[in-house]
Design an enzyme around this catalytic site. Structure first.
Site, PDB file in Angstrom:
ATOM      1  N   HIS A 188      29.638  12.525   0.162  1.00 14.70           N
ATOM      2  CA  HIS A 188      30.963  12.725  -0.401  1.00 14.70           C
ATOM      3  C   HIS A 188      31.874  13.546   0.515  1.00 14.70           C
ATOM      4  CE1 HIS A 188      31.014  10.525  -4.129  1.00 14.70           C
ATOM      5  NE2 HIS A 188      29.702  10.556  -3.969  1.00 14.70           N
ATOM      6  N   GLU A 429      27.341  -2.037  -9.019  1.00  9.90           N
ATOM      7  CA  GLU A 429      26.737  -1.266  -7.915  1.00  9.90           C
ATOM      8  C   GLU A 429      25.217  -1.288  -7.979  1.00  9.90           C
ATOM      9  OE1 GLU A 429      28.170   2.805  -7.991  1.00  9.90           O
ATOM     10  OE2 GLU A 429      28.205   2.856 -10.168  1.00  9.90           O
ATOM     11  N   ASP A 453      26.675   2.380  -3.438  1.00  9.17           N
ATOM     12  CA  ASP A 453      25.403   2.333  -4.146  1.00  9.17           C
ATOM     13  C   ASP A 453      24.779   0.947  -4.074  1.00  9.17           C
ATOM     14  OD1 ASP A 453      24.742   4.918  -5.089  1.00  9.17           O
ATOM     15  OD2 ASP A 453      26.437   4.814  -6.462  1.00  9.17           O
ATOM     16  N   CYS A 500      35.584  -0.986  -4.701  1.00  6.69           N
ATOM     17  CA  CYS A 500      36.039   0.404  -4.586  1.00  6.69           C
ATOM     18  C   CYS A 500      35.092   1.239  -3.725  1.00  6.69           C
ATOM     19  CB  CYS A 500      36.244   1.048  -5.957  1.00  6.69           C
ATOM     20  SG  CYS A 500      34.740   1.183  -6.904  1.00  6.69           S
TER      21      CYS A 500
HETATM   22  C1  PEP Z   1      30.036   3.279  -4.852  1.00  5.10           C
HETATM   23  O1  PEP Z   1      28.857   3.493  -5.177  1.00  5.10           O
HETATM   24  O2  PEP Z   1      30.362   2.416  -4.020  1.00  5.10           O
HETATM   25  C2  PEP Z   1      31.120   4.062  -5.450  1.00  5.10           C
HETATM   26  C3  PEP Z   1      32.378   3.739  -5.256  1.00  5.10           C
HETATM   27  O3  PEP Z   1      30.804   5.159  -6.182  1.00  5.10           O
HETATM   28  P1  PEP Z   1      30.295   6.571  -5.555  1.00  5.10           P
HETATM   29  O4  PEP Z   1      30.483   6.484  -4.066  1.00  5.10           O
HETATM   30  O5  PEP Z   1      31.112   7.626  -6.184  1.00  5.10           O
HETATM   31  O6  PEP Z   1      28.863   6.579  -5.971  1.00  5.10           O
HETATM   32 MG    MG Z   2      28.410   4.675  -6.935  1.00  2.00          MG
END
Ligand code: PEP
Ligand code: MG
Length: 542
Positions: A188, A429, A453, A500
Site C-alpha cells: 500500500h 479479485e 489480489d 480498479c
Molecule cells: C485489488 O486487490 O486489486 C484491489 C484494488 O484492492 P486492494 O489493493 O485494496 O486489495
Molecule cells: Mg484487493
C-alpha cells in the site's frame, strides 16, 4: 555521494532533504545502573517530553481532523500521568537497579497484557495505547525523539518499511518521495506513492544508521536509484530533469476537460482510486470522471477505536458532495491481511491473505458492517454513491450481504432517517468469482476487477512478499483471459465492468483493455491524463 539501486514503484525524479524514520531498529537492552535515582530523573524528563509532543499532536489533529480523532492524544497524555504506571517503573528501577529504557519497556508490556486480558472492550482497547505511550517514552529516553512530520520541510522519507497505518498518518504535503529497505511493489506504500504522484523506491540496500536527517537525496524513479549527498554536477543534472518532467506534465494538462474517446469514437470511463476524502483534491486536479475505488478501510487505520457511524457518514457525504454528481464507488471495509488494525483483535493467522479478512469479517461481525452500511445508505442521499463489496467468492455471500442491507434499511425506515439504496457491485479479485461471474452478473449491478489480489490468488504469489516480485506477473495470460471473461459475462447481463487494481493503470495494456470492451479503468489520480492521452490517440479497429 552514496548511490543505491532499488525497485522503482513510481516514476518521477526529485531532490530534497532526507527524513530518516528509524523505529524498528531500536532494541531495548537491560543494563545495570549504579545510580537508580538518576535513571528515575531521566524517566521524568522523557515523560515531560512525551507529553509536550502529544500536546502538539493533539493541537494539529484538532485543527485538521476534529475533536473526535484528536481526543486520543489527550488520553495518552493522561495515561502518562497515571500513578500506578509511574510507580511501577520507579519500583523496578530501584529494586532491580536497572536502566530507565528497560524499566519503561517492561512496565509498558506488563500493563498492556493486563489491559488486554480484561473483559471490558474499552479497557481491552487501551492495551495498544499503553504500548504506544511506553514506546514513545523509550524513544525519548534513547534520544531518538519524535519525528514530527508536520514541522519539517517537504522531504524524502527514508525508512526500513512503512505500514499502511503509518503512511495514512503522514501529512502528504510534506512528502517528496519514499525510499524503503523493504516493502513490495504491490504494497500500500507503493499504491500511495502512485496516488500522490511521487517517486518511490523499495528494496534499497541502504544502512539507515549511515544516514542523517537533513542530508540531501536525489530519488530517481526512472532509474530506480537514490543518491545521498549528491555532488554539484548530479544536483544540476537532477534539477534539469525535474524541469523537463514538469514540462511533460504541463502538456498533459491540456487534456483536461477532454473526453476519453478513441479516434473511432469508442468511449471509456477513467476514474480515480483514493484512500480518504483528503485525496479528492488529487482527483479533481487530474480531472477524473469519478471515483472508482474509495478504500474505506483507511478510515479504520491509524486510530485506536472504530470510526463511528457519524464520522463515516460525514466522510462519505463529503466525498459525494465534492464530486458533485460524478460517481463515487465506496468499497466496504477491506481489513485484514496487510491492513492490520489492533482494535479488531484479529489474532495471528498462518495465512492472513487467505484468512479472516474483508467481507468475511463483515459477514461474521455484522454489527461492524451495519454501522458502515448505515453511513453509506445515509450518505447516498447526497450524491452519486455506489457501494462495492470486496473479496467475494460466491452468490450466497452476495445474498447474505443483501439480507443485511435489508435489515439496515428497515432500521433506518423505522427511525425515520433519510436514506437511499444505491447501485451495489462487487470486486472480482478471487478466481472463484471469475469462474462464476456469469451467475454473479445476475445479482449485482457491476463488477470491478481487483487485479492486485486476483493476480496473487491466481498465480499463488503473496503480493506482500518482496522475494516474489519477479514472479508476480499481472500480464500473465491467465489474468488477461480472466479480465476478458469477466467483461463478457457482465455485458451478457447488461452490467458494466471495470478494473480498479493497479493493472488498470498499466499503460502497456490500455489499448488492449479498451479493445476488450472494459467500461471503466480506475487508477491513481496521477495516471488519469496519461491514460486519456493513449485512448485519444488509438483506434479500436486496428
Ligand atoms: C485489488 O486487490 O486489486 C484491489 C484494488 O484492492 P486492494 O489493493 O485494496 O486489495
Ligand atoms: Mg484487493
Amino acid at each position: 555521494m552514496q548511490c543505491f539501486q532499488g525497485k522503482s514503484v513510481y516514476k518521477g525524479i526529485v531532490l530534497g532533504p532526507v527524513v530518516v524514520l528509524k523505529k524498528n531498529d531500536y532494541q531495548v537492552k537491560r543494563t545495570r545502573t549504579e545510580d537508580p535515582e538518576a535513571e528515575i530523573g531521566r524517566v521524568e524528563k522523557a515523560i515531560e517530553e512525551s507529553k509536550a509532543q502529544l500536546q502538539k499532536l493533539y493541537d494539529k489533529a484538532l485543527k485538521e481532523v476534529g475533536e473526535a480523532s484528536a481526543a486520543i492524544f489527550e488520553v495518552h497524555q493522561m495515561m502518562l500521568e497515571d500513578d500506578d504506571y509511574l510507580e511501577a517503573i520507579q519500583n523496578m528501577i530501584r529494586t532491580e537497579s536497572i536502566n530507565a529504557e528497560y524499566a519503561v519497556a517492561v512496565t509498558g508490556d506488563n500493563f498492556s497484557e493486563m489491559f488486554a486480558s480484561m473483559d471490558d472492550d474499552y479497557m481491552k482497547a487501551r492495551a495498544a495505547d499503553i504500548k504506544d505511550i511506553s514506546e514513545r517514552v523509550v524513544r525519548n529516553l534513547s534520544g531518538q525523539g519524535d519525528i514530527d512530520l508536520s514541522s519539517i520541510d517537504p522531504s524524502v522519507i527514508v525508512a526500513d518499511d512503512l505500514t499502511p497505518s503509518e503512511t495514512v498518518q503522514m501529512d502528504k504535503e510534506k512528502i517528496l518521495a519514499f525510499v524503503t529497505v523493504h516493502g513490495s511493489t504491490n504494497s500500500h506504500t507503493a499504491i500511495l506513492a502512485r496516488m500522490m504522484n511521487i517517486p518511490a523506491l523499495i528494496g534499497v540496500p541502504m544502512d539507515l544508521e549511515q544516514l542523517e536527517n537533513g542530508m540531501t537525496a536525489v530519488v530517481d524513479g526512472f532509474k530506480g536509484e537514490v543518491i545521498f549527498d549528491p555532488d554539484e554536477e548530479t544536483r544540476e543534472a537532477t534539477l534539469k530533469r525535474m524541469h523537463e518532467e514538469e514540462e511533460k506534465l504541463k502538456l498533459l494538462q491540456e487534456l483536461k476537460g477532454e473526453e476519453n474517446v478513441t479516434l473511432d469514437g469508442h468511449k471509456i470511463n477513467i476514474y480515480a482510486n483514493i484512500g480518504s476524502v483528503g485525496d479528492i483534491g488529487y482527483v479533481l486536479e487530474n480531472d477524473a470522471g469519478g471515483i472508482g475505488l474509495f478504500r474505506s478501510e483507511f478510515l479504520y487505520l491509524g486510530r485506536d477505536d472504530f470510526p463511528t457511524e457519524e464520522e463515516q457518514f460525514q466522510a462519505y457525504r463529503q466525498a459525494v458532495q465534492m464530486m458533485a454528481g460524478k460517481k463515487v464507488i465506496i468499497r466496504t471495509l477491506d481489513i485484514g491481511a496487510d491492513k492490520q488494525v489492533d482494535y479488531f483483535n484479529l489474532g495471528k493467522e498462518d495465512n492472513p491473505a487467505l484468512g479472516y479478512r474483508a467481507i468475511r469479517i463483515c459477514l461474521k461481525q455484522p454489527d461492524i458492517f451495519k454501522t458502515q452500511l448505515r453511513a453509506l445508505l445515509r450518505a447516498a442521499v447526497y450524491g452519486n454513491l455506489s457501494i462495492m463489496y470486496p473479496m467475494i467468492t460466491s452468490v450466497e455471500e452476495v445474498q447474505q450481504i443483501y439480507a443485511i442491507v435489508d435489515e439496515v434499511e428497515k432500521e433506518l425506515q423505522e427511525q425515520e432517517i433519510q436514506y437511499r439504496i444505491p447501485e451495489q457491485g462487487i470486486m472480482i479479485e478471487t478466481p472463484a468469482s471469475v469462474m462464476i461471474s456469469d451467475r454473479l452478473a445476475e445479482v449485482v449491478d457491476f463488477f470491478s476487477i481487483g487485479t492486485n489480489d486476483l493476480t496473487q490468488y491466481t498465480l499463488a504469489i503473496d503480493r506482500q512478499n518482496e522475494k516474489l516480485d519477479d514472479f508476480y506477473n499481472p500480464h500473465h495470460e491467465a489474468i488477461l483471459r480472466m479480465i476478458k471473461m469477466v467483461t463478457d459475462n457482465a455485458h451478457a447481463h447488461g452490467k458494466w465492468a471495470g478494473i480498479c487494481g493497479e493493472l488498470g493503470a498499466d499503460t502497456e495494456l490500455t489499448e488492449e483493455f479498451v479493445r476488450m470492451g472494459l467500461d471503466e479503468l480506475s487508477v491513481a489520480p496521477s495516471m488519469i491524463l496519461k491514460l486519456r492521452k493513449i485512448v485519444r490517440e488509438m483506434k479500436v479497429e486496428e
